[in-house]
Design a protein around this motif. Structure first.
Motif, PDB file in Angstrom:
ATOM      1  N   ILE A   1       0.826  -1.204   0.000  1.00 41.07           N
ATOM      2  CA  ILE A   1       0.000   0.000   0.000  1.00 41.07           C
ATOM      3  C   ILE A   1       0.862   1.255   0.000  1.00 41.07           C
ATOM      4  CG2 ILE A   1      -1.719   1.325   1.322  1.00 41.07           C
ATOM      5  CD1 ILE A   1      -2.850  -1.115   0.001  1.00 41.07           C
ATOM      6  N   ALA A   2       1.982   1.198   0.707  1.00 45.30           N
ATOM      7  CA  ALA A   2       2.866   2.375   0.787  1.00 45.30           C
ATOM      8  C   ALA A   2       4.286   1.937   1.105  1.00 45.30           C
ATOM      9  CB  ALA A   2       2.357   3.342   1.854  1.00 45.30           C
ATOM     10  N   GLN A   3       5.260   2.697   0.575  1.00 43.07           N
ATOM     11  CA  GLN A   3       6.679   2.511   0.873  1.00 43.07           C
ATOM     12  C   GLN A   3       7.163   3.683   1.735  1.00 43.07           C
ATOM     13  OE1 GLN A   3       8.309  -0.171  -0.017  1.00 43.07           O
ATOM     14  NE2 GLN A   3       7.816  -0.830  -2.096  1.00 43.07           N
ATOM     15  N   ASP A   4       8.326   3.524   2.300  1.00 41.02           N
ATOM     16  CA  ASP A   4       8.952   4.596   3.099  1.00 41.02           C
ATOM     17  C   ASP A   4       8.073   5.024   4.266  1.00 41.02           C
ATOM     18  OD1 ASP A   4      11.138   4.683   1.308  1.00 41.02           O
ATOM     19  OD2 ASP A   4       9.990   5.964  -0.038  1.00 41.02           O
ATOM     20  N   TYR A   5       7.448   4.024   4.890  1.00 40.26           N
ATOM     21  CA  TYR A   5       6.601   4.323   6.048  1.00 40.26           C
ATOM     22  C   TYR A   5       7.440   4.488   7.306  1.00 40.26           C
ATOM     23  CZ  TYR A   5       3.562   3.478  10.037  1.00 40.26           C
ATOM     24  OH  TYR A   5       2.912   3.572  11.239  1.00 40.26           O
ATOM     25  N   SER A   6       7.088   5.460   8.114  1.00 39.06           N
ATOM     26  CA  SER A   6       7.701   5.626   9.439  1.00 39.06           C
ATOM     27  C   SER A   6       6.578   5.934  10.422  1.00 39.06           C
ATOM     28  CB  SER A   6       8.731   6.763   9.441  1.00 39.06           C
ATOM     29  OG  SER A   6       8.128   7.986   9.092  1.00 39.06           O
ATOM     30  N   GLY A   7       6.550   5.195  11.483  1.00 36.61           N
ATOM     31  CA  GLY A   7       5.487   5.377  12.469  1.00 36.61           C
ATOM     32  C   GLY A   7       5.356   4.138  13.330  1.00 36.61           C
ATOM     33  N   SER A   8       4.263   4.032  14.020  1.00 40.43           N
ATOM     34  CA  SER A   8       4.059   2.909  14.932  1.00 40.43           C
ATOM     35  C   SER A   8       3.648   1.660  14.174  1.00 40.43           C
ATOM     36  CB  SER A   8       2.992   3.275  15.969  1.00 40.43           C
ATOM     37  OG  SER A   8       1.781   3.589  15.316  1.00 40.43           O
ATOM     38  N   ASP A   9       3.913   0.509  14.779  1.00 40.68           N
ATOM     39  CA  ASP A   9       3.493  -0.770  14.200  1.00 40.68           C
ATOM     40  C   ASP A   9       2.037  -1.030  14.586  1.00 40.68           C
ATOM     41  OD1 ASP A   9       5.979  -1.160  13.163  1.00 40.68           O
ATOM     42  OD2 ASP A   9       6.686  -2.484  14.741  1.00 40.68           O
ATOM     43  N   SER A  10       1.199  -1.332  13.598  1.00 37.94           N
ATOM     44  CA  SER A  10      -0.217  -1.533  13.893  1.00 37.94           C
ATOM     45  C   SER A  10      -0.878  -2.377  12.817  1.00 37.94           C
ATOM     46  CB  SER A  10      -0.941  -0.189  14.031  1.00 37.94           C
ATOM     47  OG  SER A  10      -0.701   0.616  12.893  1.00 37.94           O
ATOM     48  N   ILE A  11      -2.081  -2.842  13.130  1.00 36.76           N
ATOM     49  CA  ILE A  11      -2.874  -3.654  12.202  1.00 36.76           C
ATOM     50  C   ILE A  11      -4.312  -3.148  12.217  1.00 36.76           C
ATOM     51  CG2 ILE A  11      -3.725  -5.961  11.610  1.00 36.76           C
ATOM     52  CD1 ILE A  11      -1.429  -7.145  13.219  1.00 36.76           C
ATOM     53  N   LEU A  12      -4.891  -2.985  11.027  1.00 35.20           N
ATOM     54  CA  LEU A  12      -6.319  -2.751  10.892  1.00 35.20           C
ATOM     55  C   LEU A  12      -6.920  -4.029  10.325  1.00 35.20           C
ATOM     56  CD1 LEU A  12      -8.887  -0.909  10.799  1.00 35.20           C
ATOM     57  CD2 LEU A  12      -8.226  -0.377   8.431  1.00 35.20           C
ATOM     58  N   TYR A  13      -7.910  -4.587  11.015  1.00 36.76           N
ATOM     59  CA  TYR A  13      -8.586  -5.790  10.528  1.00 36.76           C
ATOM     60  C   TYR A  13     -10.047  -5.457  10.267  1.00 36.76           C
ATOM     61  CZ  TYR A  13     -10.754 -10.387  10.333  1.00 36.76           C
ATOM     62  OH  TYR A  13     -11.484 -11.480   9.934  1.00 36.76           O
TER      63      TYR A  13
END
Length: 452
Positions: free
Chosen positions: A280-292
């Motif tokens: 979905i996206a490259q070069d992401y920086s941020g918290s680790d998370s999951i949307l289900y």
């Protein structure tokens, strides 16, 4: 480990413009979050405009049809777009009716010339009633090249009445198909983006998602740069399937934000049988998370539900998933050919006989709520029929005497001695039946109840 775990509210109405082309919302007509051909029914007018909606329905929405039809056929249910349970057309003279029941496209007539120059004919029909109609209608006359004599009709009718039915379904069958992987991954990306728009509208409009949006809507870029194979450390869909018990009656999306790989990855699971993953996206920086996100396929028109999970990176230093890009074109198509062959050759017929078993169990439950020796024998025979059909699918000869003995050993003996008169819904009864069934299936795979 979890710093946040919550059920998200639906926020699609916050979108004022189509996240593909920028047209004003809401649209005149609604867009399904999960495709209606996959069994989903909920629509929302706040996701994309009518023009973008129409563009997807022309070709992209059809990309998974071969998979969807197989699952719906075997489990005997239909999506919103299907008037009835889909049929599977085979390469030969047969088609698969609902529940993977093998049927002829038309009556099959095979003539064999014997050494004495006489002709031996073999007539095959889907049912005795179809054979009777063929005999009394134009079918027999066309075959003979003349109107049949009354005694010929009566003789054939007598043969039809005395003939034993031969059920030849519940085994792999040849099928024609065409895979359009580019459209499959566009459909995958489109569905995942709609889930983002429905629950996290600010995220679907970010610059990070622009490449995947342009790929999904305008087919910009090579699909192989977005298509990946993932191995999740937290496969939420599998856990939710076990917990909710929906099985094939659900579609779901998992979106993983991962700082260690600097990626956002979406995973679409269709009817709990087909899985596709995209970047979905490259070069992401941020918290680790999951949307289900999950939606049932029961035609309820209820919107999907979601949970959002956020991780503490210090307590969970490993990546949430591993990513593998597909290599050469030859390897890519062989991979997906093998996937479809496995689905159609193994999972499809096993799904069909499993669904049939469940339907027969439900039918038995309605006849008599209390366990007695007669109904217990009926259940035992249902499980034996399942094992016999499983043998047909896998090409294994089942020793029915051994299979019966194992079912009795693993639970039916205990049911007969200690649980007669109890309700079928009694936890002890359900538990023993499940143990007996699982034990016998395990022995089947281990070759314990096979012949030879």
């Amino acid at each position: 480990m979890f710093t946040r775990f919550e059920k998200l509210s639906r926020r699609a109405s916050e979108l004022k413009n189509c996240f593909y082309c920028g047209a004003f919302l809401p649209a005149i007509s609604g867009e399904h979050i999960f495709n209606s051909s996959w069994g989903s029914s909920y629509k929302d007018k706040n996701l994309i405009c009518c023009q973008c909606n129409f563009s997807f329905s022309n070709s992209t929405d059809k990309a998974f049809l071969i998979y969807v039809q197989a699952v719906m056929n075997s489990w005997v249910f239909k999506g919103e777009r299907h008037q009835k349970v889909p049929k599977i057309v085979l390469e030969n003279e047969y088609f698969l009716d609902q529940g993977a029941k093998l049927k002829l496209k038309q009556p099959l007539i095979e003539d064999e010339i014997l050494p004495d120059e006489s002709i031996k004919s073999r007539l095959t029909f889907n049912s005795k009633s179809e054979a009777k109609r063929w005999t009394e209608g134009d079918g027999m006359a066309t075959w003979l090249g003349r109107p049949p004599l009354a005694e010929e009709q009566e003789q054939l009718k007598k043969i039809i009445i005395e003939t034993q039915l031969d059920r030849t379904d519940a085994k792999p069958q040849p099928i024609s198909y065409q895979l359009n992987l580019r459209e499959q991954y566009r459909s995958t990306a489109h569905t995942i983006l709609k889930c983002l728009a429905f629950f996290l509208p600010e995220w679907v409009q970010e610059d990070l998602t622009k490449p995947i949006r342009e790929f999904a809507r305008y087919d910009k870029g090579d699909w192989r740069t977005f298509a990946i194979e993932t191995k999740e450390l937290f496969p939420v869909a599998e856990q939710a399937t076990k917990h909710l018990g929906l099985g094939v009656h659900q579609n779901s999306v998992e979106i993983y934000w991962n700082s260690s790989t600097k990626m956002v990855v979406g995973v679409l699971t269709i009817l709990n049988r087909v899985k596709r993953s995209v970047v979905i996206a490259q070069d992401y920086s941020g918290s680790d998370s999951i949307l289900y996100v999950v939606e049932g396929t029961h035609g309820s028109n209820k919107p999907p539900d979601s949970v959002f999970i956020e991780f503490d990176q210090k307590q969970f230093p490993l990546p949430l998933f591993s990513v593998q890009y597909f290599s050469s074109p030859n390897n890519i198509y062989q991979y997906f050919h093998n996937e479809l062959a496995t689905l159609m050759g193994i999972y499809y017929p096993i799904d069909a006989i499993t669904a049939r078993l469940m339907q027969e169990i439900e039918k038995n439950n309605k006849k008599n709520l209390k366990l007695d020796h007669v109904s217990l024998e009926e259940y035992l025979n249902l499980f034996l029929s399942f094992l016999l059909d499983l043998g047909k699918v896998t090409g294994t000869s089942v020793d029915m005497t051994k299979a019966r003995s194992k079912l009795i050993e693993y639970g039916f003996a205990n049911l007969a001695h200690q649980h007669i008169g109890k309700l079928y819904t009694d936890p002890d009864v359900e538990s023993l039946m499940t143990l007996a069934f699982e034990g016998a299936v395990k022995d089947f795979h281990a070759g314990v109840i096979s012949i030879g």
